[in-house]
Design a protein around this motif. Structure first.
Motif, PDB file in Angstrom:
ATOM      1  N   GLY A  12       0.818  -1.139  -0.044  1.00 33.58           N
ATOM      2  CA  GLY A  12      -0.035   0.020  -0.074  1.00 33.58           C
ATOM      3  C   GLY A  12       0.807   1.282   0.048  1.00 33.58           C
ATOM      4  N   LEU A  13       0.431   2.449  -0.439  1.00 30.95           N
ATOM      5  CA  LEU A  13       0.807   3.617  -0.357  1.00 30.95           C
ATOM      6  C   LEU A  13       0.253   4.534   0.535  1.00 30.95           C
ATOM      7  N   TYR A  14       0.830   5.009   1.237  1.00 31.95           N
ATOM      8  CA  TYR A  14       0.132   5.954   2.537  1.00 31.95           C
ATOM      9  C   TYR A  14       0.718   7.225   2.418  1.00 31.95           C
ATOM     10  N   ASN A  15      -0.145   8.202   2.621  1.00 33.62           N
ATOM     11  CA  ASN A  15       0.121   9.647   2.876  1.00 33.62           C
ATOM     12  C   ASN A  15       1.037  10.023   4.146  1.00 33.62           C
ATOM     13  N   ASP A  16       0.759   9.277   5.191  1.00 38.06           N
ATOM     14  CA  ASP A  16       1.654   9.459   6.383  1.00 38.06           C
ATOM     15  C   ASP A  16       2.056   8.252   6.920  1.00 38.06           C
ATOM     16  N   ASP A  34      -5.998   6.590   5.011  1.00 36.67           N
ATOM     17  CA  ASP A  34      -4.778   7.406   4.785  1.00 36.67           C
ATOM     18  C   ASP A  34      -4.084   7.011   3.348  1.00 36.67           C
ATOM     19  N   LYS A  35      -4.602   5.929   2.746  1.00 31.77           N
ATOM     20  CA  LYS A  35      -3.846   5.780   1.419  1.00 31.77           C
ATOM     21  C   LYS A  35      -3.786   6.939   0.509  1.00 31.77           C
ATOM     22  N   ALA A  36      -2.678   6.848  -0.033  1.00 29.92           N
ATOM     23  CA  ALA A  36      -2.509   7.888  -1.310  1.00 29.92           C
ATOM     24  C   ALA A  36      -3.146   7.359  -2.452  1.00 29.92           C
ATOM     25  N   THR A  37      -3.264   6.386  -2.586  1.00 30.45           N
ATOM     26  CA  THR A  37      -4.058   5.814  -3.869  1.00 30.45           C
ATOM     27  C   THR A  37      -4.732   4.490  -3.260  1.00 30.45           C
ATOM     28  N   GLN A  38      -5.840   4.164  -3.864  1.00 31.35           N
ATOM     29  CA  GLN A  38      -6.694   3.095  -3.581  1.00 31.35           C
ATOM     30  C   GLN A  38      -6.116   1.964  -4.093  1.00 31.35           C
ATOM     31  N   GLN A  39      -5.141   1.821  -5.060  1.00 25.67           N
ATOM     32  CA  GLN A  39      -4.554   0.658  -5.964  1.00 25.67           C
ATOM     33  C   GLN A  39      -3.427   0.496  -5.247  1.00 25.67           C
ATOM     34  N   ASP A  40      -3.202  -0.915  -4.644  1.00 17.32           N
ATOM     35  CA  ASP A  40      -1.957  -1.412  -4.157  1.00 17.32           C
ATOM     36  C   ASP A  40      -1.155  -1.596  -5.217  1.00 17.32           C
ATOM     37  N   GLY A  83       9.517  -3.999  12.029  1.00 17.79           N
ATOM     38  CA  GLY A  83      10.155  -2.672  12.036  1.00 17.79           C
ATOM     39  C   GLY A  83       9.545  -1.418  11.780  1.00 17.79           C
ATOM     40  N   ASN A  84      10.236  -0.340  11.643  1.00 16.79           N
ATOM     41  CA  ASN A  84       9.491   0.890  11.424  1.00 16.79           C
ATOM     42  C   ASN A  84      10.371   1.759  10.235  1.00 16.79           C
ATOM     43  N   ARG A  85      10.932   1.024   9.188  1.00 21.31           N
ATOM     44  CA  ARG A  85      11.513   1.423   8.070  1.00 21.31           C
ATOM     45  C   ARG A  85      10.643   1.664   6.875  1.00 21.31           C
ATOM     46  N   TRP A  86      10.489   3.166   6.547  1.00 23.08           N
ATOM     47  CA  TRP A  86       9.652   3.318   5.457  1.00 23.08           C
ATOM     48  C   TRP A  86      10.545   4.072   4.156  1.00 23.08           C
ATOM     49  N   TYR A  87       9.886   3.662   3.009  1.00 23.71           N
ATOM     50  CA  TYR A  87      10.488   4.355   1.784  1.00 23.71           C
ATOM     51  C   TYR A  87       9.569   5.753   1.401  1.00 23.71           C
ATOM     52  N   HIS A  88      10.452   6.702   1.103  1.00 20.14           N
ATOM     53  CA  HIS A  88       9.575   8.014   0.751  1.00 20.14           C
ATOM     54  C   HIS A  88       9.483   7.580  -0.902  1.00 20.14           C
ATOM     55  N   THR A  89       8.491   7.523  -1.262  1.00 16.76           N
ATOM     56  CA  THR A  89       8.005   7.173  -2.609  1.00 16.76           C
ATOM     57  C   THR A  89       7.633   8.264  -3.503  1.00 16.76           C
ATOM     58  N   LYS A  90       7.835   8.506  -4.704  1.00 19.44           N
ATOM     59  CA  LYS A  90       7.923   9.588  -5.437  1.00 19.44           C
ATOM     60  C   LYS A  90       7.295   9.125  -6.854  1.00 19.44           C
ATOM     61  N   THR A  91       7.392   7.835  -7.379  1.00 21.78           N
ATOM     62  CA  THR A  91       6.861   7.283  -8.617  1.00 21.78           C
ATOM     63  C   THR A  91       6.466   5.733  -8.411  1.00 21.78           C
ATOM     64  N   GLU A  92       5.139   5.536  -8.951  1.00 23.42           N
ATOM     65  CA  GLU A  92       4.836   4.216  -8.626  1.00 23.42           C
ATOM     66  C   GLU A  92       4.536   3.449  -9.763  1.00 23.42           C
ATOM     67  N   TYR A  93       5.025   2.592 -10.250  1.00 19.67           N
ATOM     68  CA  TYR A  93       4.868   1.800 -11.564  1.00 19.67           C
ATOM     69  C   TYR A  93       4.020   0.502 -11.393  1.00 19.67           C
ATOM     70  N   ILE A 127       3.132  10.279  -7.523  1.00 22.39           N
ATOM     71  CA  ILE A 127       2.336  10.817  -6.238  1.00 22.39           C
ATOM     72  C   ILE A 127       3.378  10.603  -5.096  1.00 22.39           C
ATOM     73  N   TYR A 128       3.352  11.241  -4.196  1.00 21.68           N
ATOM     74  CA  TYR A 128       4.653  11.294  -3.292  1.00 21.68           C
ATOM     75  C   TYR A 128       3.816  10.411  -2.028  1.00 21.68           C
ATOM     76  N   ALA A 129       4.346   9.412  -1.418  1.00 24.78           N
ATOM     77  CA  ALA A 129       3.684   8.465  -0.499  1.00 24.78           C
ATOM     78  C   ALA A 129       4.971   7.946   0.253  1.00 24.78           C
ATOM     79  N   TRP A 130       4.232   6.931   1.346  1.00 24.47           N
ATOM     80  CA  TRP A 130       5.165   6.178   1.801  1.00 24.47           C
ATOM     81  C   TRP A 130       4.986   4.569   1.730  1.00 24.47           C
TER      82      TRP A 130
END
Length: 102
Positions: free
Chosen positions: A12-16, A24-30, A58-68, A78-81
């Protein structure tokens, strides 16, 4: 850094990175994992953080800027985590991806 999903998880892609629920999903499509690397989805990330919500690995998250969305044939910017252990088992972090300042 470009990363294919490799751990067998859909992601999933999350705003926070501290609020992990469907609202809180940045997109509904996983992003979808597929054993075929030409079909599996991927992301482009610019840094990682360990300030996000603690999940089972754990608590490690990627700051994602493009989703393929390779399985659907398009990408989004879309910026997401995304949760690093589910994306690639944190291989991007071990490969030297920079840590975010936030």
């Amino acid at each position: 850094m470009g990363i294919h999903l490799t751990t067998g998880h859909n992601v999933g892609l999350y705003n926070d990175y501290n609020v992990i629920d469907n609202a809180d999903k940045a997109t509904q499509q996983d992003l979808i994992y597929n054993a075929n690397p030409n079909v599996t989805d991927g992301i482009e990330v610019d840094c990682w953080s360990d300030k996000g919500k603690m999940l089972d690995q754990g608590n490690r998250w990627y700051h994602t800027k493009t989703e393929y969305y390779n399985h659907l044939g398009y990408s989004l910017h879309i910026y997401a985590w995304t949760y690093a252990p589910y994306v690639d088992g944190e291989a991007g972090i071990r490969a030297g991806l920079q840590k975010c300042g936030y």
